[in-house]
Scaffold this motif. Structure first.
Motif, PDB file in Angstrom:
ATOM      1  N   ARG A 158     -42.297 -12.290  -5.587  1.00 42.26           N
ATOM      2  CA  ARG A 158     -41.887 -12.583  -4.199  1.00 42.26           C
ATOM      3  C   ARG A 158     -42.856 -11.951  -3.206  1.00 42.26           C
ATOM      4  NH1 ARG A 158     -36.659 -14.026  -2.997  1.00 42.26           N
ATOM      5  NH2 ARG A 158     -36.567 -12.540  -1.293  1.00 42.26           N
ATOM      6  N   GLU A 159     -43.292 -10.739  -3.519  1.00 44.03           N
ATOM      7  CA  GLU A 159     -44.221 -10.038  -2.625  1.00 44.03           C
ATOM      8  C   GLU A 159     -45.577 -10.783  -2.561  1.00 44.03           C
ATOM      9  OE1 GLU A 159     -43.938  -7.791  -0.446  1.00 44.03           O
ATOM     10  OE2 GLU A 159     -46.100  -7.651  -0.077  1.00 44.03           O
ATOM     11  N   ILE A 160     -46.030 -11.220  -3.724  1.00 39.76           N
ATOM     12  CA  ILE A 160     -47.309 -11.955  -3.772  1.00 39.76           C
ATOM     13  C   ILE A 160     -47.193 -13.261  -2.977  1.00 39.76           C
ATOM     14  CG2 ILE A 160     -48.925 -13.174  -5.314  1.00 39.76           C
ATOM     15  CD1 ILE A 160     -48.267 -11.113  -7.488  1.00 39.76           C
ATOM     16  N   ALA A 161     -46.075 -13.955  -3.151  1.00 37.79           N
ATOM     17  CA  ALA A 161     -45.860 -15.231  -2.438  1.00 37.79           C
ATOM     18  C   ALA A 161     -45.827 -14.996  -0.932  1.00 37.79           C
ATOM     19  CB  ALA A 161     -44.560 -15.874  -2.909  1.00 37.79           C
ATOM     20  N   ARG A 162     -45.089 -13.938  -0.546  1.00 34.66           N
ATOM     21  CA  ARG A 162     -44.968 -13.608   0.876  1.00 34.66           C
ATOM     22  C   ARG A 162     -46.361 -13.340   1.468  1.00 34.66           C
ATOM     23  NH1 ARG A 162     -41.562  -9.264   0.153  1.00 34.66           N
ATOM     24  NH2 ARG A 162     -39.726 -10.433  -0.403  1.00 34.66           N
ATOM     25  N   ARG A 163     -47.142 -12.558   0.733  1.00 34.79           N
ATOM     26  CA  ARG A 163     -48.480 -12.182   1.205  1.00 34.79           C
ATOM     27  C   ARG A 163     -49.366 -13.417   1.376  1.00 34.79           C
ATOM     28  NH1 ARG A 163     -50.364  -7.652  -2.620  1.00 34.79           N
ATOM     29  NH2 ARG A 163     -48.527  -6.656  -1.784  1.00 34.79           N
ATOM     30  N   PHE A 164     -49.334 -14.296   0.377  1.00 37.15           N
ATOM     31  CA  PHE A 164     -50.156 -15.507   0.424  1.00 37.15           C
ATOM     32  C   PHE A 164     -49.732 -16.363   1.621  1.00 37.15           C
ATOM     33  CE2 PHE A 164     -51.605 -19.733  -0.410  1.00 37.15           C
ATOM     34  CZ  PHE A 164     -52.758 -19.605  -1.174  1.00 37.15           C
ATOM     35  N   ASN A 165     -48.422 -16.552   1.773  1.00 40.22           N
ATOM     36  CA  ASN A 165     -47.900 -17.386   2.868  1.00 40.22           C
ATOM     37  C   ASN A 165     -48.310 -16.831   4.230  1.00 40.22           C
ATOM     38  OD1 ASN A 165     -46.698 -19.026   1.006  1.00 40.22           O
ATOM     39  ND2 ASN A 165     -44.607 -18.313   1.367  1.00 40.22           N
ATOM     40  N   GLN A 166     -48.259 -15.501   4.337  1.00 39.34           N
ATOM     41  CA  GLN A 166     -48.619 -14.878   5.626  1.00 39.34           C
ATOM     42  C   GLN A 166     -50.090 -15.112   5.950  1.00 39.34           C
ATOM     43  OE1 GLN A 166     -47.538 -10.751   5.475  1.00 39.34           O
ATOM     44  NE2 GLN A 166     -45.442 -11.196   6.141  1.00 39.34           N
ATOM     45  N   ARG A 167     -50.905 -15.005   4.911  1.00 36.33           N
ATOM     46  CA  ARG A 167     -52.343 -15.093   5.143  1.00 36.33           C
ATOM     47  C   ARG A 167     -52.848 -16.532   5.300  1.00 36.33           C
ATOM     48  NH1 ARG A 167     -56.471 -11.917   1.254  1.00 36.33           N
ATOM     49  NH2 ARG A 167     -58.338 -13.011   1.929  1.00 36.33           N
ATOM     50  N   PHE A 168     -52.288 -17.437   4.481  1.00 38.69           N
ATOM     51  CA  PHE A 168     -52.841 -18.801   4.445  1.00 38.69           C
ATOM     52  C   PHE A 168     -51.881 -19.878   4.969  1.00 38.69           C
ATOM     53  CE2 PHE A 168     -54.917 -16.397   0.994  1.00 38.69           C
ATOM     54  CZ  PHE A 168     -56.241 -16.489   1.415  1.00 38.69           C
ATOM     55  N   GLY A 169     -50.688 -19.463   5.402  1.00 37.02           N
ATOM     56  CA  GLY A 169     -49.696 -20.452   5.853  1.00 37.02           C
ATOM     57  C   GLY A 169     -48.724 -20.791   4.729  1.00 37.02           C
ATOM     58  N   GLU A 170     -47.548 -21.281   5.125  1.00 37.77           N
ATOM     59  CA  GLU A 170     -46.455 -21.572   4.174  1.00 37.77           C
ATOM     60  C   GLU A 170     -46.948 -22.407   2.986  1.00 37.77           C
ATOM     61  OE1 GLU A 170     -43.081 -20.293   3.509  1.00 37.77           O
ATOM     62  OE2 GLU A 170     -44.072 -19.475   5.283  1.00 37.77           O
ATOM     63  N   THR A 171     -46.903 -21.846   1.795  1.00 32.69           N
ATOM     64  CA  THR A 171     -47.375 -22.552   0.599  1.00 32.69           C
ATOM     65  C   THR A 171     -46.375 -22.417  -0.553  1.00 32.69           C
ATOM     66  OG1 THR A 171     -49.611 -21.939   1.253  1.00 32.69           O
ATOM     67  CG2 THR A 171     -49.352 -22.787  -0.991  1.00 32.69           C
ATOM     68  N   PHE A 172     -45.872 -21.185  -0.711  1.00 30.76           N
ATOM     69  CA  PHE A 172     -45.024 -20.921  -1.880  1.00 30.76           C
ATOM     70  C   PHE A 172     -43.570 -20.687  -1.488  1.00 30.76           C
ATOM     71  CE2 PHE A 172     -49.161 -19.108  -3.518  1.00 30.76           C
ATOM     72  CZ  PHE A 172     -49.379 -20.130  -4.433  1.00 30.76           C
ATOM     73  N   VAL A 173     -42.693 -21.116  -2.392  1.00 35.02           N
ATOM     74  CA  VAL A 173     -41.255 -20.843  -2.261  1.00 35.02           C
ATOM     75  C   VAL A 173     -40.997 -19.445  -2.820  1.00 35.02           C
ATOM     76  CG1 VAL A 173     -39.004 -21.505  -3.223  1.00 35.02           C
ATOM     77  CG2 VAL A 173     -40.627 -23.271  -2.480  1.00 35.02           C
TER      78      VAL A 173
END
Ligand code: AQP
Length: 327
Positions: A158-173
């Motif tokens: 969840r933390e990895i997904a959150r980080r990716f979404n924050q940096r690159f825009g909504e991508t992962f659930v």
């Protein structure tokens, strides 16, 4: 309807009662009302040394176990992780946003290093929670049924997904863990303070789903209890008999309290005899089905699963590559 993903490592040729009650039983309920993906996570098996021929056999037996347990390939996608290259592609991307310090905090890693020593610990063992994150995020899984020991890895996902979404825009659930309370942790028969584990060197520490009746009787007879001879559920003071009571409750569907009452006058020997019989009865239909599954059936299931999983995985990795600037 939710999207569900889970998997088991083919690190041994058999699964045990812990896998059934800690994972597969929940999958059977989930398959009725959800879109489920159940993987044979063979790449994860490589985190401990595997003999190639044996590994192939383990993979086949794991699919057989899925089918004999009642997973229905008409309703769920059963696939082999290594056949979908996108898992390792996404894994690499995720390694670049995961901190090494986060990996060192993982209890499973710390436990293994404590047992086997830091010097011989493999990078695969340290990194495998990132591969697990890739497995889950690749399919936009909303629910991940796991045993208690995997909750920490799901938090990291969840933390990895959150980080990716924050940096690159909504991508992962962001996936949610789903942990069954009873059965979430079946303990080893020879040492009820540790989890029942399929790669345990002592075969008397677990009941394999394919164990023959005589072997089950011997294993239960040998199971560690205490000297009190009093049947009471108390996992702290009486971990051995409590673990056996849990197993009895799971295979007979009789609540723990009723079992305590039923066996209040009897000693461990009689309880163990009944428990062995109950396990044998419970496993009998599974074992009959298991022995009837052919290799062509397994190939067909895996081939259909590969096609369905690949379609979703390909789309997701394209999106990820586009977001990070590789497309
Ligand atoms: N003893 C257990 N009680 C409850 N649940 C269990 N699970 C495993 N053992 C128990 C759950 O089964 C799922 C898949 O497990 P896995 O084989 O992929 O990995 P594991 O947890 O590492 O299982 P083992 O038996 O301990 O394998 P080895 O010895 O190879 O490491 C998970 O959801 C797990 O919680």
């Amino acid at each position: 309807m939710k999207r569900v993903l889970s998997g088991i490592k083919p690190s041994s040729d058999v699964l045990h009662l812990g896998h059934y009650f800690g994972a597969i039983k929940q999958w059977l309920t989930l398959q009725e009302k959800n879109e489920c993906f159940f993987a044979v996570v063979d790449l994860h098996a490589l985190t401990t040394p595997q003999e190639p021929k044996q590994l192939q056999k383990n993979i086949t037996n794991l699919v057989k176990t899925y089918l004999a347990s009642g997973l229905n390939p008409q309703k769920v996608v059963i696939f082999k992780q290594s056949e979908i290259a996108e898992h390792t592609q996404l894994f690499w991307v995720l390694t670049t946003i995961t901190k090494v310090s986060e990996l060192f905090l993982m209890t499973q890693y710390k436990d293994k290093v404590q047992k086997e020593g830091q010097k011989s610990a493999l990078a695969g063992l340290l990194n495998y929670p990132i591969l697990m994150a890739a497995d889950i995020l690749l399919y936009d899984a909303q629910l991940v049924p796991v045993g208690e020991d995997q909750i920490q890895h799901l938090e990291l996902t969840r933390e990895i997904a959150r980080r990716f979404n924050q940096r690159f825009g909504e991508t992962f659930v962001l996936p949610q863990p789903l942990v069954e309370k009873v059965g979430a942790r079946i303990m080893a028969l020879d040492d009820p303070t540790k989890k029942m584990s399929k790669s345990d060197k002592n075969p008397f520490s677990f009941i394999a789903l394919t164990d023959k009746p005589e072997l089950i009787k011997t294993k239960i007879k040998k199971a560690v209890t205490d000297s009190e001879n009093r049947i009471k559920y108390d996992p702290i003071k009486k971990p051995g008999i409590s673990n056996l009571l849990t197993i009895m409750s799971l295979v007979t569907r009789i609540p723990l309290k009723s079992l305590e009452k039923k066996y209040q006058e009897t000693g461990y020997a009689l309880f163990k005899e009944d428990l062995a019989e109950a396990i044998i009865k419970f496993l009998s239909p599974f074992q009959t089905k298991y022995n009837q599954i052919s290799s062509s059936q397994i190939e067909k299931v895996l081939s259909e699963g590969r096609k369905k999983a690949k379609t979703i995985a390909q789309k997701k990795i394209q999106l990820v590559y586009q977001k990070i600037g590789l497309r």
